[in-house]
Scaffold this motif. Structure first.
Motif: not given
Length: 90
Positions: A5, A8-9, A11-13, A15-16
């Protein structure tokens, strides 16, 4: 929470962040182009008006020459100390 998790967080950050940076860069290019285009239009208008003013000045000088008027009128006195002479009516 497991480590998955957290990755993923992150990676999401990431990507954003990349998405926002890309979007901002596109906006700068987009608006920069229109500012540049606008400046080009303004420059063109100013150049055109300058040309028209020069043509008008030349036309006035040509008319003055046709009428036999020599030179240009003297500039008005700024001090106001010199008496003004009335134009002769003869």
């Amino acid at each position: 929470m497991d480590g998955h998790d957290s990755e993923d967080t992150k990676q999401s950050t990431a990507d954003m962040t990349a998405f926002v940076q890309n979007l901002l860069q596109q906006m700068v290019v987009f608006f920069g182009f229109y500012v540049f285009l606008g400046l080009g239009i303004v420059t063109s208008i100013v150049d055109d008006m300058g040309g028209r003013i020069n043509e008008l000045e030349q036309s006035i000088n040509d008319l003055r020459a046709e009428m036999g008027v020599e030179g240009t009128p003297p500039p008005a006195s700024k001090s106001g100390d010199e008496p003004k002479t009335p134009a002769s009516s003869t």
